[in-house]
Design an enzyme around this catalytic site. Structure first.
Site, short mmCIF file in Angstrom:
data_model
loop_
_atom_site.label_atom_id
_atom_site.label_comp_id
_atom_site.label_asym_id
_atom_site.label_seq_id
_atom_site.Cartn_x
_atom_site.Cartn_y
_atom_site.Cartn_z
N GLU A 30 0.84 -1.19 0.00
CA GLU A 30 0.00 0.00 0.00
C GLU A 30 0.89 1.25 0.00
OE1 GLU A 30 -2.81 0.37 3.24
OE2 GLU A 30 -3.70 2.15 2.34
N GLY B 82 3.39 2.20 11.05
CA GLY B 82 3.11 1.34 12.20
C GLY B 82 2.89 -0.11 11.80
N MET C 215 0.57 -2.89 8.68
CA MET C 215 -0.17 -3.00 7.41
C MET C 215 -1.11 -4.19 7.45
SD MET C 215 -0.78 -1.82 4.44
CE MET C 215 -2.04 -2.61 3.45
N GLU C 216 -2.34 -3.93 7.00
CA GLU C 216 -3.44 -4.88 7.17
C GLU C 216 -3.56 -5.93 6.06
OE1 GLU C 216 -3.79 -1.54 6.43
OE2 GLU C 216 -5.43 -1.21 5.03
N ASN C 217 -2.47 -6.36 5.42
CA ASN C 217 -2.54 -7.35 4.35
C ASN C 217 -3.46 -8.51 4.75
OD1 ASN C 217 -0.17 -5.98 3.18
ND2 ASN C 217 0.84 -6.87 4.96
N HIS D 286 -6.47 -1.94 15.26
CA HIS D 286 -6.69 -1.18 14.02
C HIS D 286 -6.51 -2.08 12.79
CE1 HIS D 286 -6.48 2.56 11.52
NE2 HIS D 286 -5.73 1.77 10.75
N GLU D 287 -5.38 -2.78 12.75
CA GLU D 287 -5.11 -3.62 11.57
C GLU D 287 -6.12 -4.77 11.48
OE1 GLU D 287 -3.21 -2.11 9.67
OE2 GLU D 287 -2.26 -0.82 11.16
N HIS E 117 -9.39 -3.63 10.06
CA HIS E 117 -9.34 -3.40 8.61
C HIS E 117 -9.84 -4.63 7.85
CE1 HIS E 117 -7.77 0.51 7.65
NE2 HIS E 117 -6.59 0.34 8.21
N GLU F 89 -9.60 4.39 6.41
CA GLU F 89 -8.75 4.83 7.52
C GLU F 89 -9.53 5.61 8.58
OE1 GLU F 89 -6.27 3.38 8.02
OE2 GLU F 89 -5.52 2.67 6.09
N1 B3K Z 1 -2.95 1.01 5.72
C1 B3K Z 1 -1.65 1.16 6.29
C2 B3K Z 1 -0.94 2.39 5.86
C3 B3K Z 1 -0.22 2.27 4.59
C4 B3K Z 1 0.66 3.47 4.33
C5 B3K Z 1 1.27 3.42 3.00
N2 B3K Z 1 2.19 4.51 2.74
C6 B3K Z 1 -1.67 1.12 7.78
C7 B3K Z 1 -2.96 1.43 8.41
O1 B3K Z 1 -3.49 2.51 8.34
O2 B3K Z 1 -3.53 0.54 8.97
ZN ZN Z 2 -5.40 1.90 8.79
#
Ligand code: B3K
Ligand code: ZN
Length: 885
Positions: free
Chosen positions: A127, A267, A269-271, A303-304, A307, A326
């Site tokens: 992302e 912080g 990433m929600e893969n 948070h993740e 998502h 977000e």
């Molecule tokens: N979605 C990611 C942030 C990605 C930032 C890319 N430059 C983390 C978050 O907001 O959960």
């Molecule tokens: Zn987020």
């Protein structure tokens, strides 16, 4: 690096994709000096895009194309076009498949975007637009595909091979390498793709979902961190339960994995099914992580995880809609943290942060709406406006609809849009449809930038027994120059009588008096509300709980603020009354300093805080918050022209005065709490956070007295504490004290003890970088030579340079411009290594308009020097050029 002139991209130009990718089959062959990526894309013409077969333009950057095939045909140079960021093919039918092989270099990727190495492990960050650095693809969130991924790597170095979804096979090869295949049954955009390969250990647990399915939970870390995962695992299980209970959301795969990596731009990433985290957002145990770090881990894990629904199952149509996922997800994690800890304290901390940093962003050259209209580099738009103000906007919908109505809206949103890529309008529409309301005007919060002002005036009519409040709203000009129309501003209020009791509220025209707290919807530029049956002139409590992200002004005098501090039934507003009182007092002192007068502290502030300190009934975390003066950054934000020295001098003066005048109360509470800490094992729970918070703020005041008993107590706490919260506070207190010998010893023993723990060393750097004592820049420069520092690790840059430029205002803004020059040099260096981090570190220089003429000139000169420094990344180019526009 920039390969072509960066271009502005506009929301109004959005078009649906010409082609879709139904299936994505990837094979990665990982080697030490390169990686091969083979992709098979099963594609078709998008029926929504019209007739004909336009060229297929795939995104791709920094890829070495080895071969490309359209269906069975191997293409040669004449069959396709290639430039620095695209591969263009010419499909001859509605359905076809594209096979590519590319070579990439994760081992030299310092931008930490795409596939890269953190230490010895491979990991990804896609992302927003990092997938195009892995393979040629339609790298946009409205192209969703079913992914199958095979990873092949040397067994010995990379025993663990992970990707999204469920594991479907693995095995050895006869060359010392092995493979694993993962299949993700959910359609997803490429930005949610992830791959990890490394020598990792894992902590395992499980979760039984609301429908009785069993989900395997795994947290993967490097072996030395295996003892620091339990808090994150507990947080994960709490998050999963909370999302079921509060939003009715159940997890959907058989496995959920978190991997901690040391080198990470943000912080976490929600893969899908495979969250990748900055190790600072996973690892926590008493001895090495503070209470704040524990709470941050809990919040980011939540948070993740959240998502998975707000972001993954329902994703964004385009990146202008980023706040769709977000803003909503921050709102969700704030609700979770409030439920796990103290709702009022969480609100206070979030609002203090928003007012200091998001309001500053809204007033600066990068100001943009929650849904921006344009951008050059999307990475620059992962902002406080999109995240925190976006969450406030969702929070206002919650306030306007009530908890039940909001839940009906979110249920409809998830049900209606599951599996789709949608817009902020779709989110609001679901809220409207589920509740039969019209949010047309409300939606201006998504499109208009800037922080609205709300000026409030009152009038009381003794004979008619009516009390009127008049609200005038306005919104300052922002760089987009659009004319601002009135917002819908929910203002929660109460009225207090002379004894501090709350009055039942009845508006003119209403049949009877109702609740004592209610939400007024301010929708016009000027609007008056008349309350009837008011026996005597009341005192209003306005914007309770900070019900809208605005700057509210009401001419309270100091006695009235003290009264609200004591009597307001709204905990947030009790705190805020204290902040407003402090601001008035501090601004008076700033004025005295500027006029060369002796500083004279209004004794009412001391009286008010003495009473807070003596209140044993009050939540100790609240006492700690109320004792915290508004920060220098906030005082800067609310100044017309920020006088760095006057702000610092005035605030330090008040802190010293409070330390002297409240010494006994502070000392008593410090000792009482420290005694409990000494006899209680560390627990990462709210009541214990609260006790330590009060203990530690008390200590930081007490040390200002310079008394020997305080030095002894600080050294005792530093040496014997069983947890990082107490130890680090003691260290910070020493670092900011005049006790040079003790300071040097403490810093050295801390570094010796924790030299192998990079996250603890980050704290050690930050404490020193943030110290306002003279010589700050020299200290930071010396620390950059320390063996634990490296400019290639984002956490280190944030800990040292970020803390210096963002928190150590008196040193960073040194009148000779040395702080600015230092930061600009760093940005130039980082621009070539890691554009995202470079661009973030620039933020303090973008605020140049806040300062006096001499500083403005120095700051602008540094921005110009960066602009002329050579080939700029799109990230840095955008921030610099907008700042100088
Ligand atoms: N979605 C990611 C942030 C990605 C930032 C890319 N430059 C983390 C978050 O907001 O959960
Ligand atoms: Zn987020």
């Amino acid at each position: 690096m920039r390969t072509e002139q960066p271009k502005m991209i506009y929301l109004k130009d959005y078009q649906v994709p010409d082609y879709l990718i139904d299936e994505t089959h990837l094979t990665f062959e990982l080697f030490e000096d390169h990686t091969l990526v083979h992709a098979q894309l099963v594609m078709r013409r998008n029926p929504a895009a019209g007739a004909g077969l336009p060229p297929l333009v795939l995104d791709g950057q920094l890829l070495e194309l080895l071969s490309v095939q359209l269906d069975d045909r191997v293409l040669s140079g004449n069959d396709y076009q290639i430039d620095a960021s695209h591969l263009t093919l010419h499909p001859a039918s509605e359905r076809f498949s594209v096979d590519t092989s590319v070579k990439i270099h994760p081992e030299t990727n310092t931008a930490l975007e795409g596939l890269y190495k953190s230490g010895t492990m491979f990991c990804t960050q896609c992302e927003a637009e990092g997938f195009r650095k892995i393979t040629y693809y339609l790298d946009r969130p409205d192209v969703m595909s079913k992914f199958t991924t095979t990873v092949i790597a040397e067994q010995h170095r990379y025993p663990v091979l992970l990707s999204n979804g469920n594991p479907v096979g693995n095995g050895p090869q006869d060359d010392g390498r092995h493979w694993a295949t993962w299949e993700d049954p959910f359609m997803k955009p490429a930005y949610l793709f992830a791959l990890v390969a490394g020598d990792l250990w894992c902590v395992e647990d499980s979760f039984a979902t609301m429908s009785g399915r069993n989900v395997a939970l795994r947290i993967y870390v490097e072996p030395e961190n295996i003892d620091k995962c339990q808090h994150a695992m507990n947080s994960l299980k709490k998050s999963m339960r909370w999302d079921e209970e509060v939003y009715g959301r159940e997890y959907d795969l058989d496995i959920f994995m978190i991997v901690a990596v040391n080198d990470f731009n943000m912080g976490a990433m929600e893969n899908k099914g495979l969250n990748i985290f900055n190790s600072s957002a996973v690892l926590a145990r008493a001895e090495t992580a503070t209470d704040a770090a524990h709470q941050r881990v809990e919040a980011i894990v939540a948070h993740e995880y959240f998502h998975n629904w707000s972001g993954n199952r329902v994703t964004c149509r385009d990146w202008f809609q980023l706040s769709l996922k977000e803003g909503f997800t921050v709102f969700r994690d704030a609700g979770f943290s409030a439920d796990m800890n103290s709702r009022t304290v969480k609100r206070i901390q979030d609002v203090a942060y928003l007012r200091t940093h998001q309001f500053a962003e809204d007033a600066g050259p990068m100001a943009h709406a929650v849904r921006p209209d344009s951008f050059i580099e999307i990475s620059n738009f992962y902002t406080l406006t999109v995240y925190e103000k976006g969450s406030e906007v969702v929070g206002m919908i919650h306030t306007l609809l009530g908890a039940e109505g909001f839940r009906k809206g979110s249920d409809l949103y998830f049900q209606r849009h599951d599996g789709q890529a949608v817009t902020c309008d779709d989110f609001v529409k679901a809220m409207e449809d589920a509740n039969g309301v019209d949010f047309t005007q409300f939606k201006r919060w998504y499109s208009q930038a800037g922080t609205p002002r709300l000026a409030v005036s009152e009038s009381y009519d003794a004979s008619a027994k009516t009390y009127s409040l008049t609200f005038r709203q306005s919104c300052p000009q922002t760089p987009d120059k659009q004319e601002k129309l009135p917002f819908v501003i929910p203002v929660e209020i109460g009225l207090l009588d002379a004894r501090g009791a709350e009055i039942a509220l009845q508006l003119a025209g209403e049949a009877a008096a109702g609740a004592t707290s209610r939400v007024l919807s301010v929708t016009e530029a000027e609007q008056t509300f008349i309350f009837v049956g008011i026996a005597a002139k009341p005192l209003p409590s306005l914007l309770r709980g900070f019900s809208a992200p605005v700057k509210l002004g009401f001419p309270y005098d100091r006695d009235q603020l003290m009264f609200l501090m004591q009597h307001d039934s709204d905990g947030f507003n009790r705190w805020d009354a204290g902040q407003q009182l402090s601001v008035q007092v501090l601004q008076e002192l700033i004025g005295q300093h500027q006029q060369g007068q002796a500083l004279v502290l209004d004794p009412r502030l001391v009286t008010a805080l003495r009473s807070v300190l003596g209140n044993e009934q009050l939540d100790q975390a609240m006492v700690a918050e109320m004792l915290s003066l508004p920060g220098e950054a906030y005082l800067t934000e609310i100044s017309e022209v920020a006088d760095v020295e006057a702000i610092h001098t005035a605030r330090e003066f008040v802190r010293r005065q409070l330390a002297e005048q409240l010494f006994d109360g502070l000392w008593q509470r410090y000792q009482a709490n420290r005694a409990v800490s000494k006899t209680t094992a560390y627990v990462a729970e709210n009541e214990h956070f609260a006790r330590r918070a009060l203990q530690n703020i008390a200590l930081s005041y007490l040390m200002l007295s310079g008394r020997p008993e305080v030095l002894a107590a600080t050294l005792e706490q530093f040496e014997t504490a069983d947890n990082m919260t107490e130890r680090l506070t003691a260290l910070a207190v020493l670092v900011n004290s005049p006790f040079e010998a003790e300071k040097a010893l403490a810093l050295a023993s801390f570094a010796e003890h924790f030299k192998d723990n990079p996250l603890v060393m980050d704290q050690w750097f930050s404490v020193q970088a943030g110290s306002p004592l003279p010589g700050g820049l020299q200290r930071v420069k010396a620390l950059m030579e320390h063996p634990a520092f490296t400019i290639r690790n984002p956490n280190k840059v944030r800990a040292l340079i970020g803390a210096f430029a963002g928190q150590n205002l008196i040193n960073f803004h040194a009148a000779d411009g040395s702080g600015y020059r230092f930061l600009a040099d760093l940005v130039i260096q980082l621009n070539a290594l890691n554009p995202q981090i470079a661009s973030r570190q620039l933020a303090p220089l973008t605020r140049w308009r806040k300062y006096d003429g001499a500083r403005q000139a120095l700051m602008k000169a540094e921005l110009e020097r960066i602009r002329g420094s050579g080939e700029l990344s799109a990230d840095v180019y955008e921030v610099v050029s907008k700042s100088l526009a």
